[in-house]
Design a protein around this motif. Sequence first.
Motif, PDB file in Angstrom:
ATOM      1  N   SER A 155       1.012  -1.536  -0.690  1.00 48.97           N
ATOM      2  CA  SER A 155      -0.558   0.187  -0.459  1.00 48.97           C
ATOM      3  C   SER A 155       0.963   1.149   0.015  1.00 48.97           C
ATOM      4  CB  SER A 155      -1.019  -0.107   0.654  1.00 48.97           C
ATOM      5  OG  SER A 155      -0.257  -0.023   2.023  1.00 48.97           O
ATOM      6  N   SER A 157       0.702   5.640   1.318  1.00 45.64           N
ATOM      7  CA  SER A 157      -0.249   6.077   2.003  1.00 45.64           C
ATOM      8  C   SER A 157      -2.233   5.815   2.246  1.00 45.64           C
ATOM      9  CB  SER A 157      -0.894   7.688   0.980  1.00 45.64           C
ATOM     10  OG  SER A 157       0.568   8.240   0.762  1.00 45.64           O
ATOM     11  N   GLY A 158      -1.776   4.328   2.458  1.00 45.89           N
ATOM     12  CA  GLY A 158      -3.151   3.598   3.298  1.00 45.89           C
ATOM     13  C   GLY A 158      -3.590   3.038   1.776  1.00 45.89           C
ATOM     14  N   SER A 159      -3.853   2.919   0.792  1.00 44.44           N
ATOM     15  CA  SER A 159      -4.342   3.033  -0.594  1.00 44.44           C
ATOM     16  C   SER A 159      -3.675   1.712  -1.595  1.00 44.44           C
ATOM     17  CB  SER A 159      -4.694   3.654  -1.368  1.00 44.44           C
ATOM     18  OG  SER A 159      -4.944   4.672  -1.040  1.00 44.44           O
ATOM     19  N   PRO A 160      -4.023   0.503  -1.569  1.00 47.04           N
ATOM     20  CA  PRO A 160      -3.426  -1.333  -1.700  1.00 47.04           C
ATOM     21  C   PRO A 160      -3.416  -0.359  -2.921  1.00 47.04           C
ATOM     22  CG  PRO A 160      -6.003  -0.887  -1.840  1.00 47.04           C
ATOM     23  CD  PRO A 160      -5.594   0.280  -1.025  1.00 47.04           C
ATOM     24  N   VAL A 161      -2.148  -1.259  -3.261  1.00 43.85           N
ATOM     25  CA  VAL A 161      -1.487  -0.679  -4.782  1.00 43.85           C
ATOM     26  C   VAL A 161      -1.416  -2.289  -5.145  1.00 43.85           C
ATOM     27  CG1 VAL A 161       0.877  -0.549  -6.109  1.00 43.85           C
ATOM     28  CG2 VAL A 161      -0.121   1.204  -4.092  1.00 43.85           C
TER      29      VAL A 161
END
Length: 231
Positions: A155, A157-161
Amino acid sequence: MLLVEDDDLMRRSFAVALERYGYELRVAADGLTGLELFREESFDLLILDVMLPGLDGIGLCRRVRESSLVPVLMMSARGDGLDVVAGLEAGADDYVVKPVDTYVLVARIRSLLRRATYAPAPVAEPAADDVPPPSGEGLLVFGDLAIDTGGLEVSVSGSPVALTPTELKLLLEFAAHPGIVLERHTLLRNVWEYGWDGDSRVVDLCVQRLRKKLGRDRIETVRGFGYKLRR
């Protein structure tokens, strides 16, 4: 496994050879049929010829990457540099140049399938001054980048990649050596499992794809040597 190859003789030859090694194979003679099969069925790996009628292999790879992280092996009849670069930029994990020896093809397939089921060895805990302390077991944190080495999740900044198996294994290789320059031939050996000098463009293009997903400054180029993950 799905093989998309327009040459009848070569398609049959590859199919017979791969089935001898125990692989279950579906085949298509053009890109649009290959895309239709991909959408209808589930495959562990795709083998795509670059030059295909209707929809070429590069276009097919791009369409696949819109919805799937399945490993993709590209085949180029010419070994043309533009074909190789375009295929890797489209999201392919590796490539071979035709005519290709069956043993080489099977070795590349086995390497891709291993990456797709990759379970990394425990990463040594970094020194206190190297990176911020992990916020959970198996979690490595590098600024806004978090890598769950147990769950194989990434992730920013907390967003999954979403990463392909090859991109993920490359990132884990960097994460196991934060701040250390890794040479291209080392990455070819450890990530792509090349037992010989391979094409370093495979590494360069995969690093470019990682940068697009993680941020351009996360992986630093050290000219004349290789790349390193910034701590």
